[in-house]
Design a protein around this motif. Structure first.
Motif, short mmCIF file in Angstrom:
data_model
loop_
_atom_site.label_atom_id
_atom_site.label_comp_id
_atom_site.label_asym_id
_atom_site.label_seq_id
_atom_site.Cartn_x
_atom_site.Cartn_y
_atom_site.Cartn_z
N PHE A 22 0.74 -1.33 0.00
CA PHE A 22 0.00 -0.05 -0.28
C PHE A 22 0.80 1.20 0.03
O PHE A 22 0.22 2.29 0.50
CB PHE A 22 -0.79 -0.09 1.21
N ASP A 144 3.01 3.14 9.97
CA ASP A 144 2.18 2.58 8.91
C ASP A 144 1.36 1.37 9.21
O ASP A 144 1.01 0.43 8.69
CB ASP A 144 2.99 2.40 7.74
N HIS A 147 -4.96 1.75 11.42
CA HIS A 147 -5.64 3.03 11.33
C HIS A 147 -6.49 3.46 12.26
O HIS A 147 -7.31 4.38 11.98
CB HIS A 147 -5.94 3.09 9.83
N HIS A 172 2.29 7.66 7.75
CA HIS A 172 1.57 7.40 6.41
C HIS A 172 0.11 7.47 6.66
O HIS A 172 -0.38 7.39 7.90
CB HIS A 172 2.03 6.03 5.86
N ASP A 173 -0.45 7.75 5.32
CA ASP A 173 -2.07 7.97 5.56
C ASP A 173 -2.61 8.94 6.29
O ASP A 173 -3.63 8.82 7.18
CB ASP A 173 -2.78 6.42 5.73
MG MG Z 1 -0.28 3.25 4.68
#
Ligand code: MG
Ligand code: SAH
Length: 218
Positions: A22, A144, A147, A172-173
């Motif tokens: 990802f 990462d 979430h 990340h994200d």
């Molecule tokens: Mg990610």
């Protein structure tokens, strides 16, 4: 000061592009650059969220160049959104005997094919448990993993305190607009900035890189 862009060698780049995962290419290049700079501190690089090793390749190559180790943590059972029936599920990474996700075999193949096994220490288990036992200063913490707020917060609270001065915190994200994705990594990013312990180094779409300040400097 050198302005040469830090990019991986073609064989590393193609291993990265061939790996399941990802991490988009542009954000991967920004992560590679951060990892390369952080590795020059001579300290290990830490990743939460190995999955199949796509981003790990980049940290491993940066670690190899500097003679340090990349450490990557994952229980390899997948995040909530990767479970069967959810948006990011990949049936190819299910252990047929157990009927559970297992990304460890795919990760090991990825790393072997990239020729980077010797530069990576893989911790298989839950991130907060590993963080609790960890005792060494880190050059990079790359968040990462899960979430949800619970996971993203635990990753930040568990690993960021181990960052050395001038070490880099990459997240990340990070999506400031809820329309683009979940908010937990964004909340961690805001919290890190508001702590006053970091300066922002770079923004590459959803990848944010912060540098740990020297608390003694005014
Ligand atoms: Mg990610
Ligand atoms: N960095 C990867 C993507 C990671 S996906 C890439 O470049 O492709 C997120 C990963 O975090 C999943 O593999 C999941 O198993 C792992 N994860 C989620 N919560 C975790 C936790 N609490 N401890 C360890 N790993 C976790």
């Amino acid at each position: 000061m050198s302005v040469t862009p830090l990019t991986p060698k073609p064989e590393v780049l193609s291993a990265f592009e061939a790996a399941k995962g990802f991490m988009p290419a542009d954000e991967g290049l920004a992560l590679y650059e951060a990892a390369t700079r952080a590795a020059r501190l001579g300290l290990p690089l830490l990743e939460v969220g190995t999955y199949c090793g796509r981003s790990t390749i980049l940290l491993a190559d940066a670690a190899r160049a500097a003679g340090v180790t990349a450490v990557t943590v994952d229980h390899h059972r997948g995040s909530e959104e990767q479970q069967p029936g959810w948006e990011y599920h990949d049936p190819a990474v299910v252990d047929a005997e157990l009927g559970l996700m297992d990304t460890l075999p795919s990760f090991r193949r990825t790393l072997h094919r990239a020729g980077l096994e010797d530069h990576v220490l893989a911790l298989v288990g839950r991130s907060p448990q590993a963080a609790k036992l960890w005792g060494a200063p880190l050059g990079l913490v790359f968040v990462d993993g899960g979430h949800t707020d619970e996971h993203a917060t635990a990753d930040y609270e568990g690993w960021a305190p181990h960052l050395a001065v001038d070490g880099l915190l990459a997240i990340h994200d990070v999506f400031p607009d809820p329309a683009d994705g979940g908010q937990a990594p964004y909340r961690v990013y805001v919290r890190a900035l508001e702590s006053g312990e970091y300066d922002e180094v770079s923004v590459t779409r959803s990848l944010r890189v912060l540098r740990r300040r020297n608390p003694a400097a005014v």
